[in-house]
Motif scaffolding. Structure first.
Motif, PDB file in Angstrom:
ATOM      1  N   PHE A  31      45.878  55.318  35.867  1.00  0.00           N
ATOM      2  CA  PHE A  31      44.716  56.180  36.019  1.00  0.00           C
ATOM      3  C   PHE A  31      44.829  57.133  37.197  1.00  0.00           C
ATOM      4  CE2 PHE A  31      43.037  52.946  33.276  1.00  0.00           C
ATOM      5  CZ  PHE A  31      42.329  53.714  32.368  1.00  0.00           C
ATOM      6  N   THR A  32      45.995  57.298  37.742  1.00  0.00           N
ATOM      7  CA  THR A  32      46.177  58.247  38.829  1.00  0.00           C
ATOM      8  C   THR A  32      45.735  59.626  38.349  1.00  0.00           C
ATOM      9  OG1 THR A  32      48.006  56.976  39.721  1.00  0.00           O
ATOM     10  CG2 THR A  32      47.840  59.272  40.426  1.00  0.00           C
ATOM     11  N   GLY A  33      44.812  60.227  39.084  1.00  0.00           N
ATOM     12  CA  GLY A  33      44.319  61.547  38.734  1.00  0.00           C
ATOM     13  C   GLY A  33      43.254  61.565  37.663  1.00  0.00           C
ATOM     14  N   LYS A  34      42.756  60.396  37.239  1.00  0.00           N
ATOM     15  CA  LYS A  34      41.773  60.335  36.158  1.00  0.00           C
ATOM     16  C   LYS A  34      40.654  59.347  36.490  1.00  0.00           C
ATOM     17  CE  LYS A  34      45.315  59.516  33.282  1.00  0.00           C
ATOM     18  NZ  LYS A  34      45.964  58.986  32.120  1.00  0.00           N
ATOM     19  N   GLU A  35      39.535  59.519  35.805  1.00  0.00           N
ATOM     20  CA  GLU A  35      38.463  58.541  35.866  1.00  0.00           C
ATOM     21  C   GLU A  35      38.756  57.447  34.842  1.00  0.00           C
ATOM     22  OE1 GLU A  35      34.592  61.057  37.223  1.00  0.00           O
ATOM     23  OE2 GLU A  35      34.933  60.881  35.079  1.00  0.00           O
ATOM     24  N   GLY A  36      38.178  56.268  35.056  1.00  0.00           N
ATOM     25  CA  GLY A  36      38.363  55.204  34.087  1.00  0.00           C
ATOM     26  C   GLY A  36      37.828  53.883  34.583  1.00  0.00           C
ATOM     27  N   THR A  37      37.859  52.901  33.690  1.00  0.00           N
ATOM     28  CA  THR A  37      37.462  51.527  33.997  1.00  0.00           C
ATOM     29  C   THR A  37      38.584  50.619  33.524  1.00  0.00           C
ATOM     30  OG1 THR A  37      35.128  52.087  33.683  1.00  0.00           O
ATOM     31  CG2 THR A  37      35.715  49.745  33.611  1.00  0.00           C
ATOM     32  N   VAL A  38      39.070  49.775  34.414  1.00  0.00           N
ATOM     33  CA  VAL A  38      40.211  48.908  34.128  1.00  0.00           C
ATOM     34  C   VAL A  38      39.790  47.448  34.267  1.00  0.00           C
ATOM     35  CG1 VAL A  38      42.519  48.222  34.900  1.00  0.00           C
ATOM     36  CG2 VAL A  38      41.850  50.622  34.965  1.00  0.00           C
ATOM     37  N   VAL A  39      40.167  46.643  33.285  1.00  0.00           N
ATOM     38  CA  VAL A  39      39.996  45.192  33.357  1.00  0.00           C
ATOM     39  C   VAL A  39      41.384  44.610  33.515  1.00  0.00           C
ATOM     40  CG1 VAL A  39      39.134  43.135  32.183  1.00  0.00           C
ATOM     41  CG2 VAL A  39      38.039  45.348  31.772  1.00  0.00           C
ATOM     42  N   ARG A  40      41.590  43.812  34.565  1.00  0.00           N
ATOM     43  CA  ARG A  40      42.935  43.281  34.791  1.00  0.00           C
ATOM     44  C   ARG A  40      42.887  41.869  35.363  1.00  0.00           C
ATOM     45  NH1 ARG A  40      45.967  44.770  39.831  1.00  0.00           N
ATOM     46  NH2 ARG A  40      44.431  44.615  41.471  1.00  0.00           N
ATOM     47  N   LEU A  41      43.902  41.114  35.009  1.00  0.00           N
ATOM     48  CA  LEU A  41      44.052  39.743  35.480  1.00  0.00           C
ATOM     49  C   LEU A  41      44.432  39.737  36.950  1.00  0.00           C
ATOM     50  CD1 LEU A  41      44.410  36.665  34.898  1.00  0.00           C
ATOM     51  CD2 LEU A  41      46.803  37.198  34.438  1.00  0.00           C
ATOM     52  N   LEU A  42      43.790  38.881  37.733  1.00  0.00           N
ATOM     53  CA  LEU A  42      44.189  38.675  39.122  1.00  0.00           C
ATOM     54  C   LEU A  42      44.958  37.370  39.280  1.00  0.00           C
ATOM     55  CD1 LEU A  42      41.073  39.875  41.146  1.00  0.00           C
ATOM     56  CD2 LEU A  42      43.227  41.076  40.755  1.00  0.00           C
ATOM     57  N   SER A  43      44.398  36.279  38.749  1.00  0.00           N
ATOM     58  CA  SER A  43      45.080  34.986  38.868  1.00  0.00           C
ATOM     59  C   SER A  43      44.505  33.999  37.865  1.00  0.00           C
ATOM     60  CB  SER A  43      44.924  34.419  40.280  1.00  0.00           C
ATOM     61  OG  SER A  43      43.571  34.083  40.528  1.00  0.00           O
ATOM     62  N   GLU A  44      45.270  32.958  37.617  1.00  0.00           N
ATOM     63  CA  GLU A  44      44.756  31.851  36.823  1.00  0.00           C
ATOM     64  C   GLU A  44      45.267  30.552  37.425  1.00  0.00           C
ATOM     65  OE1 GLU A  44      46.181  31.529  32.710  1.00  0.00           O
ATOM     66  OE2 GLU A  44      47.405  33.265  33.162  1.00  0.00           O
ATOM     67  N   LYS A  45      44.445  29.538  37.330  1.00  0.00           N
ATOM     68  CA  LYS A  45      44.758  28.270  37.977  1.00  0.00           C
ATOM     69  C   LYS A  45      44.380  27.132  37.037  1.00  0.00           C
ATOM     70  CE  LYS A  45      42.858  25.616  41.761  1.00  0.00           C
ATOM     71  NZ  LYS A  45      41.900  25.647  42.865  1.00  0.00           N
ATOM     72  N   THR A  46      45.290  26.172  36.886  1.00  0.00           N
ATOM     73  CA  THR A  46      44.992  24.983  36.095  1.00  0.00           C
ATOM     74  C   THR A  46      44.109  24.072  36.927  1.00  0.00           C
ATOM     75  OG1 THR A  46      47.072  25.137  34.896  1.00  0.00           O
ATOM     76  CG2 THR A  46      45.981  22.990  34.920  1.00  0.00           C
ATOM     77  N   GLU A  47      42.954  23.739  36.378  1.00  0.00           N
ATOM     78  CA  GLU A  47      41.995  22.888  37.077  1.00  0.00           C
ATOM     79  C   GLU A  47      42.123  21.424  36.668  1.00  0.00           C
ATOM     80  OE1 GLU A  47      40.133  23.876  39.492  1.00  0.00           O
ATOM     81  OE2 GLU A  47      40.275  26.045  39.274  1.00  0.00           O
ATOM     82  N   PHE A  48      42.495  21.201  35.378  1.00  0.00           N
ATOM     83  CA  PHE A  48      42.508  19.838  34.870  1.00  0.00           C
ATOM     84  C   PHE A  48      43.349  19.792  33.604  1.00  0.00           C
ATOM     85  CE2 PHE A  48      40.609  16.630  32.018  1.00  0.00           C
ATOM     86  CZ  PHE A  48      40.723  15.511  32.816  1.00  0.00           C
ATOM     87  N   VAL A  49      44.138  18.724  33.444  1.00  0.00           N
ATOM     88  CA  VAL A  49      44.882  18.479  32.217  1.00  0.00           C
ATOM     89  C   VAL A  49      44.562  17.062  31.770  1.00  0.00           C
ATOM     90  CG1 VAL A  49      47.160  18.341  31.146  1.00  0.00           C
ATOM     91  CG2 VAL A  49      46.759  20.014  32.961  1.00  0.00           C
ATOM     92  N   ASP A  50      44.129  16.910  30.517  1.00  0.00           N
ATOM     93  CA  ASP A  50      43.836  15.564  30.042  1.00  0.00           C
ATOM     94  C   ASP A  50      45.032  15.004  29.268  1.00  0.00           C
ATOM     95  OD1 ASP A  50      43.747  16.511  27.423  1.00  0.00           O
ATOM     96  OD2 ASP A  50      41.567  16.424  27.277  1.00  0.00           O
ATOM     97  N   TYR A  51      44.954  13.745  28.873  1.00  0.00           N
ATOM     98  CA  TYR A  51      46.064  13.069  28.205  1.00  0.00           C
ATOM     99  C   TYR A  51      46.358  13.629  26.823  1.00  0.00           C
ATOM    100  CZ  TYR A  51      45.911   9.731  31.998  1.00  0.00           C
ATOM    101  OH  TYR A  51      45.954   9.153  33.229  1.00  0.00           O
ATOM    102  N   ALA A  52      45.387  14.258  26.201  1.00  0.00           N
ATOM    103  CA  ALA A  52      45.587  14.836  24.869  1.00  0.00           C
ATOM    104  C   ALA A  52      46.287  16.195  24.942  1.00  0.00           C
ATOM    105  CB  ALA A  52      44.246  14.982  24.160  1.00  0.00           C
ATOM    106  N   GLY A  53      46.492  16.699  26.158  1.00  0.00           N
ATOM    107  CA  GLY A  53      47.193  17.970  26.321  1.00  0.00           C
ATOM    108  C   GLY A  53      46.294  19.182  26.475  1.00  0.00           C
TER     109      GLY A  53
END
Length: 132
Positions: A31-53
């Motif tokens: 978007f250099t030189g333009k207007e706009g709205t961007v949705v982007r990933l910053l991070s993801e974190k595993t909080e919990f894993v159960d025995y079923a996967g």
């Protein structure tokens, strides 16, 4: 299949259908030189894993609104925060099960290297479950 991109695409589509038609999931530098709205990933974190996967993940994503008008950039960013806070974004492809989401930071102005534009951002934290 990448669960996170599915979530980011769903957030983009949700914003488009709720008053922000220029929302996209492209890179910020496209978007250099333009207007706009961007949705982007910053991070993801595993909080919990159960025995079923099943894995519960916390996904942090950002919405950046870039406009020539500072007031418009702020207004659209605040609209994005209001629209996404508590919104349900189930996977279109079945890649994840959506749990919930909330605003993780208030709308804030961010610095740009480019003059004549203003940018505001808000961060959203979503919780999803995937099958490993």
């Amino acid at each position: 299949m990448n669960q996170t991109f599915d979530l980011i695409d769903r957030a983009r589509d949700y914003l488009r259908s709720h008053g922000i038609p220029d929302a996209t999931a492209k890179r910020l530098d496209s978007f250099t030189g333009k207007e706009g709205t961007v949705v982007r990933l910053l991070s993801e974190k595993t909080e919990f894993v159960d025995y079923a996967g099943e894995e519960e993940r916390s996904v942090l994503y950002q919405v950046v609104v870039r406009r020539r008008s500072e007031a418009e950039a702020e207004d659209v960013c605040r609209l994005a925060a209001d629209v996404l806070d508590g919104a349900e974004l189930p996977s279109d492809s079945g890649a994840y099960t959506f749990i919930d989401q909330e605003v993780a930071s208030h709308a804030n102005e961010i610095e740009l290297d480019e003059s004549l534009f203003y940018a505001w951002e808000v961060r959203i934290r979503a919780n999803i479950t995937i099958q490993r």
